[in-house]
Design an enzyme around this catalytic site. Structure first.
Site, PDB file in Angstrom:
ATOM      1  N   LYS A   1      -7.791   6.242 -19.551  1.00 37.99           N
ATOM      2  CA  LYS A   1      -7.903   6.541 -20.720  1.00 37.99           C
ATOM      3  C   LYS A   1      -6.662   6.433 -21.841  1.00 37.99           C
ATOM      4  CE  LYS A   1     -12.031   7.502 -19.173  1.00 37.99           C
ATOM      5  NZ  LYS A   1     -12.224   7.397 -17.785  1.00 37.99           N
TER       6      LYS A   1
ATOM      7  N   ARG B   1       0.979  -1.068  -0.053  1.00 36.61           N
ATOM      8  CA  ARG B   1       0.167  -0.007  -0.175  1.00 36.61           C
ATOM      9  C   ARG B   1       0.948   1.406   0.114  1.00 36.61           C
ATOM     10  NH1 ARG B   1      -2.009   1.925   4.434  1.00 36.61           N
ATOM     11  NH2 ARG B   1      -2.273  -0.070   5.338  1.00 36.61           N
TER      12      ARG B   1
ATOM     13  N   ASP C   1      -6.635  18.718 -14.700  1.00 37.94           N
ATOM     14  CA  ASP C   1      -7.068  17.598 -15.106  1.00 37.94           C
ATOM     15  C   ASP C   1      -6.580  17.349 -16.857  1.00 37.94           C
ATOM     16  OD1 ASP C   1      -8.341  14.988 -16.042  1.00 37.94           O
ATOM     17  OD2 ASP C   1      -9.999  15.210 -14.795  1.00 37.94           O
TER      18      ASP C   1
HETATM   19  O1  P1T Z   1     -13.003   6.851 -14.322  1.00 39.40           O
HETATM   20  P1  P1T Z   1     -11.733   7.025 -13.495  1.00 39.40           P
HETATM   21  O2  P1T Z   1     -10.408   6.423 -13.985  1.00 39.40           O
HETATM   22  O3  P1T Z   1     -12.154   7.310 -11.984  1.00 39.40           O
HETATM   23  O4  P1T Z   1     -11.633   8.618 -13.997  1.00 39.40           O
HETATM   24  C1  P1T Z   1     -12.386   9.774 -13.771  1.00 39.40           C
HETATM   25  C2  P1T Z   1     -12.089  10.866 -14.668  1.00 39.40           C
HETATM   26  C3  P1T Z   1     -11.443  12.121 -14.550  1.00 39.40           C
HETATM   27  N1  P1T Z   1     -11.211  13.008 -15.451  1.00 39.40           N
HETATM   28  C4  P1T Z   1     -11.720  12.981 -16.756  1.00 39.40           C
HETATM   29  C5  P1T Z   1     -11.434  14.256 -17.508  1.00 39.40           C
HETATM   30  C6  P1T Z   1     -12.559  11.932 -17.019  1.00 39.40           C
HETATM   31  O5  P1T Z   1     -12.994  11.810 -18.275  1.00 39.40           O
HETATM   32  C7  P1T Z   1     -12.726  10.780 -16.092  1.00 39.40           C
HETATM   33  C8  P1T Z   1     -13.337   9.512 -16.511  1.00 39.40           C
HETATM   34  N2  P1T Z   1     -14.350   9.841 -17.710  1.00 39.40           N
HETATM   35  C9  P1T Z   1     -15.237   8.804 -18.121  1.00 39.40           C
HETATM   36  C10 P1T Z   1     -15.223   7.885 -17.610  1.00 39.40           C
HETATM   37  C11 P1T Z   1     -15.868   9.268 -19.385  1.00 39.40           C
HETATM   38  O6  P1T Z   1     -16.378   8.479 -19.988  1.00 39.40           O
HETATM   39  O7  P1T Z   1     -16.042  10.409 -19.468  1.00 39.40           O
END
Ligand code: P1T
Length: 382
Positions: A195, A46, A170
């Site tokens: 992503k 962790r 972000d």
């Molecule tokens: O899904 P996660 O890994 O927790 O990420 C969240 C997140 C944060 N910031 C942006 C700009 C994002 O697009 C996302 C996640 N977005 C999607 C799942 C979507 O389909 O837009």
């Protein structure tokens, strides 16, 4: 070293024990100590794991950051970063932030005593109007999800710094290949590595990077204390994806340019939102702060019914949430990824369609959309 080289080598020396050229998946929850406190740098997974270290060093290098921290999801990274400020403080978020970020701030942080304001950050006047003595953190997305709004990161970062707040970007849509927010003056970068960094729609992960040692120390503490860490296999998948990030991003951008140009000419498309189009209001800023314009496109269909029907009609563009993978996706933000903004004044437009343009042939992708749009024209009786 150049970006492409760092993507393949940063943090990824051959394994010292075996010479394995690929960083191993260190599937071990704990690490043996010679004496109490005498160990090889790892105690318990962790707080630290060698596969995670490799990922952390690699992404930090790509963002030109001295410190990088991997998390179990993008939202876990966002959660840890938002905890850098305290109850009573005020947070500014984009008025078209990713729906999950909005939900985290509005439904988790606000009830816990944090104040927040959604702001149109294309206007420094709007930012100024929303500013309070307690404003401690400005959260930027550029381009935003799903409206593809572009904001001037350098201008907002210096605005925040003059008033004693930290600026977080972000960078999920752009990736460090296209945009490096720390170079533009931001204090922190966050990612959903789910992503483009992972890039193959097979892992959930998040990341935070910074050059500020005090922020980094607090984030390491939060990473360990909150415990939302990625497992070694997930770290390995993201690392594997990053090795091809540069070539993938070049093709995502080229395909998106072709798809956006097609959509812009199509009579049944009301408006195309893609920063690469000279008609996009943020085009000039995007051209200045990004290397290219990314693989995400949104567009306005003629009506909500048309948008909902259209997203079910494409074949190559598959109907699913998420983005940034090799395969193209299509979705209806108002009812899917951004349903959590439904009650907000800035809810995603009901006729908005979002595309994650993948790495298939651009010709096939355009043909797929053309077929779906023609059929929607037929369905409308024209
Ligand atoms: O899904 P996660 O890994 O927790 O990420 C969240 C997140 C944060 N910031 C942006 C700009 C994002 O697009 C996302 C996640 N977005 C999607 C799942 C979507 O389909 O837009």
């Amino acid at each position: 070293m150049e970006f492409e080289t760092r993507a393949i080598h940063a943090g990824q020396e051959p394994d010292p024990a075996t010479g394995a050229i690929v960083t191993p998946i260190y599937a071990s929850s704990t690490f043996v100590q010679d004496e109490v406190g005498v160990h090889k740098g790892y105690e318990y997974s962790r707080s630290g794991n060698p596969t995670r270290t490799a990922l952390q060093e690699c992404v930090a290098s790509l963002e030109d950051a001295t410190h990088g921290l991997a998390f179990a999801s993008g939202l876990a990274a966002s959660d840890a970063v938002l905890r850098l400020v305290l109850p009573g403080d005020h947070i500014i978020i984009p008025n078209d932030a990713y729906g999950g970020t909005y939900r985290l701030v509005a439904r988790v942080f606000e009830p816990a005593g944090y104040a927040y304001s959604p702001v149109d950050m294309t206007s420094l006047d709007a930012l100024n109007l929303a500013w309070r003595d307690e404003t401690k953190l400005v959260w930027i997305e550029s381009p935003t999800n799903p409206m593809l709004t572009v904001v001037d990161i350098a201008a907002i970062a210096s605005f925040a710094h003059e008033r004693g707040a930290v600026c977080v970007v972000d960078n999920t849509f752009a990736t460090p290949y296209l945009q490096r927010p720390l170079e533009l003056g931001a204090d922190l970068v966050v990612h959903s590595t789910t992503k483009y960094l992972g890039g193959h729609s097979d892992v959930i992960g998040g990341f935070a990077a910074t050059n500020d040692p005090t922020i980094a120390e607090r984030l390491y503490f939060l990473q360990k204390s909150l415990g939302a860490v990625p497992g070694p296999f997930d770290c390995w998948l993201v690392l594997r994806g990053i090795r091809t990030l540069a070539v993938r991003m070049r093709q995502h951008c080229a395909n998106a340019h072709a798809v956006a140009a097609f959509l812009e000419r199509h009579p049944r498309v009301e408006r195309v939102l893609y920063p690469g189009l000279p008609t996009h209001p943020g085009h000039t800023i995007a051209a200045r702060q990004m290397r290219d314009f990314g693989g995400m496109i949104s567009f306005l269909a003629e009506s909500e019914e048309e948008a909902v029907a259209l997203v079910a009609r494409t074949r190559l563009f598959q109907l699913a949430e998420s983005l940034g993978g090799v395969e193209s996706l299509i979705e209806h933000p108002a009812r899917m990824t951004h349903a959590s903004t439904a009650d907000a004044p800035f809810a995603a437009p009901p006729n908005l369609v979002r595309l994650s343009v993948g790495l298939e042939s651009a010709e096939d992708l355009v043909e797929d959309l053309e077929r779906a749009l023609v059929r929607s024209a037929t369905a409308a009786g024209t």
